[in-house]
Design an enzyme around this catalytic site. Structure first.
Site, mmCIF file in Angstrom:
data_model
loop_
_atom_site.group_PDB
_atom_site.id
_atom_site.type_symbol
_atom_site.label_atom_id
_atom_site.label_comp_id
_atom_site.label_asym_id
_atom_site.label_seq_id
_atom_site.Cartn_x
_atom_site.Cartn_y
_atom_site.Cartn_z
ATOM 1 N N GLU A 21 9.087 74.246 -55.440
ATOM 2 C CA GLU A 21 8.257 75.320 -54.927
ATOM 3 C C GLU A 21 8.806 76.649 -55.457
ATOM 4 O O GLU A 21 10.022 76.794 -55.618
ATOM 5 C CB GLU A 21 8.316 75.377 -53.384
ATOM 6 C CG GLU A 21 7.667 74.195 -52.670
ATOM 7 C CD GLU A 21 6.176 74.404 -52.424
ATOM 8 O OE1 GLU A 21 5.656 75.497 -52.691
ATOM 9 O OE2 GLU A 21 5.540 73.437 -51.970
ATOM 10 N N CYS A 22 7.920 77.612 -55.654
ATOM 11 C CA CYS A 22 8.426 78.931 -56.058
ATOM 12 C C CYS A 22 9.005 79.662 -54.860
ATOM 13 O O CYS A 22 9.740 80.642 -55.021
ATOM 14 C CB CYS A 22 7.329 79.766 -56.697
ATOM 15 S SG CYS A 22 5.889 79.985 -55.652
ATOM 16 N N GLY A 23 8.675 79.199 -53.652
ATOM 17 C CA GLY A 23 9.213 79.820 -52.435
ATOM 18 C C GLY A 23 8.220 80.714 -51.729
ATOM 19 O O GLY A 23 8.477 81.176 -50.626
#
Ligand code: SF4
Length: 246
Positions: A239-241
Site C-alpha cells: 500500500e502507498c499508505g
C-alpha cells in the site's frame, strides 16, 4: 453537525462522540444504498467541504461519472507524483472532455528531477515508503487540510487493509470524514457498470494492468495473480499508505 471535531494546531482533528455517532449511523443506513445515492448524500451533507481523490482507476472514474450527474462542482484531485503513466494523464483529458470535470493535478513541492538529485537517484528503488510519503502522503495531507470530508474509490475486497472500510467513517490519519461509496462492491460489479455506462477507463487495463499507480512501481499481472500483485512487485510493500490508518 452536533459536536464539531476538536482540533489541536498541527494535529489531525479528533471527532467528538456526537460526530462519531452521526457517522456510524450514516454508515449503517447507507450500507445497502446504491453508490450513486451515497455520492449524492455526501455532496448534500458536506457541500463544498467535500473533495474526492482519484488515481483514475476504474472505481474513481465511475465515481466521477456519478459526480458529474449529482455534484459536478466537487473538487476532484489526483496526486501527480511525476511518475504516472502517460495513459493515466491522457485519461484526465478524456474525463474533462466527457464530463467537464477538470481533475486538479496536486503536486509535491519538488519536481522529479530535483527530488532525484537531492537523494542521489530515484527513491522508489531504495526507499519506496519515503518516496510515497513525500510524493503522495504529504500532498494529500496538504489538500485535505482545506476540506472536511473526502471520497475515494476503495473496495473492501481489494486488500486486508481495506477489508473493514466503512461506507462513512472518520479518517484519523487526516482528521476528516471519509466516504467510500464502493466499499461493498466487487471488481466485477465495477466493470459491469463501467461497460454499461460507457465510462472512460485507462487503456492499460486491457494490457494486463489491473491496479495502476506510478509507472516504476506497477507491472501487468498474469492470470490467477492477486489484483494488487502488480504494485511494488518484488517488495513487501502493498500500500502507498494513503488508505491505511496512521
Ligand atoms: S508509487 Fe513508487 S514512484 Fe510513486 S510515489 Fe510511491 S514509491 Fe514513488
Amino acid at each position: 453537525m452536533a459536536g464539531e471535531p476538536e482540533t489541536i494546531p498541527g494535529e489531525p482533528a479528533v471527532p467528538s462522540a456526537a460526530v462519531r455517532e452521526e457517522l456510524a449511523r450514516a454508515s449503517r443506513s447507507l450500507e445497502s444504498a446504491e453508490p450513486v445515492e451515497i455520492v449524492r448524500w455526501a455532496a448534500e451533507r458536506y457541500g463544498d467541504q467535500l473533495t474526492m481523490a482519484t488515481a483514475f482507476g476504474p472505481e474513481g472514474c465511475l465515481i466521477i461519472h456519478w459526480l458529474a450527474a449529482v455534484a459536478p462542482r466537487t473538487y476532484v484531485f489526483n496526486l501527480d507524483t511525476g511518475y504516472q503513466f502517460p495513459e493515466t494523464l491522457a485519461l484526465r483529458e478524456r474525463i474533462l472532455k466527457r464530463y467537464g470535470i477538470d481533475v486538479v493535478l496536486e503536486r509535491p513541492e519538488t519536481t522529479v528531477a530535483d527530488y532525484e538529485r537531492l537523494h542521489g537517484g530515484p527513491l522508489y528503488r531504495t526507499d519506496p515508503d519515503r518516496c510515497c510519503g513525500d510524493r503522495k502522503l504529504a500532498v494529500v495531507k496538504r489538500v485535505l487540510a482545506r476540506f472536511g470530508a473526502w471520497m475515494s474509490g476503495i473496495r473492501r475486497d481489494q486488500s486486508p487493509d481495506r477489508a473493514a472500510a466503512p461506507i462513512v467513517g472518520w479518517d484519523h490519519k487526516y482528521g476528516v470524514v471519509k466516504i467510500s461509496p464502493l466499499a461493498n462492491w466487487t471488481k466485477a460489479k465495477v466493470w459491469d457498470a463501467i461497460m454499461r455506462e460507457d465510462v472512460p477507463y485507462n487503456p492499460l487495463h486491457d494490457q494486463g494492468y489491473v491496479s495502476i499507480g506510478c509507472q516504476p512501481c506497477t507491472r501487468a499481472i498474469g492470470a490467477g495473480e492477486d489484483e494488487r500483485a502488480g504494485r511494488w512487485s518484488g517488495s513487501a510493500k502493498t500500500e502507498c499508505g494513503l488508505h491505511s490508518r496512521g
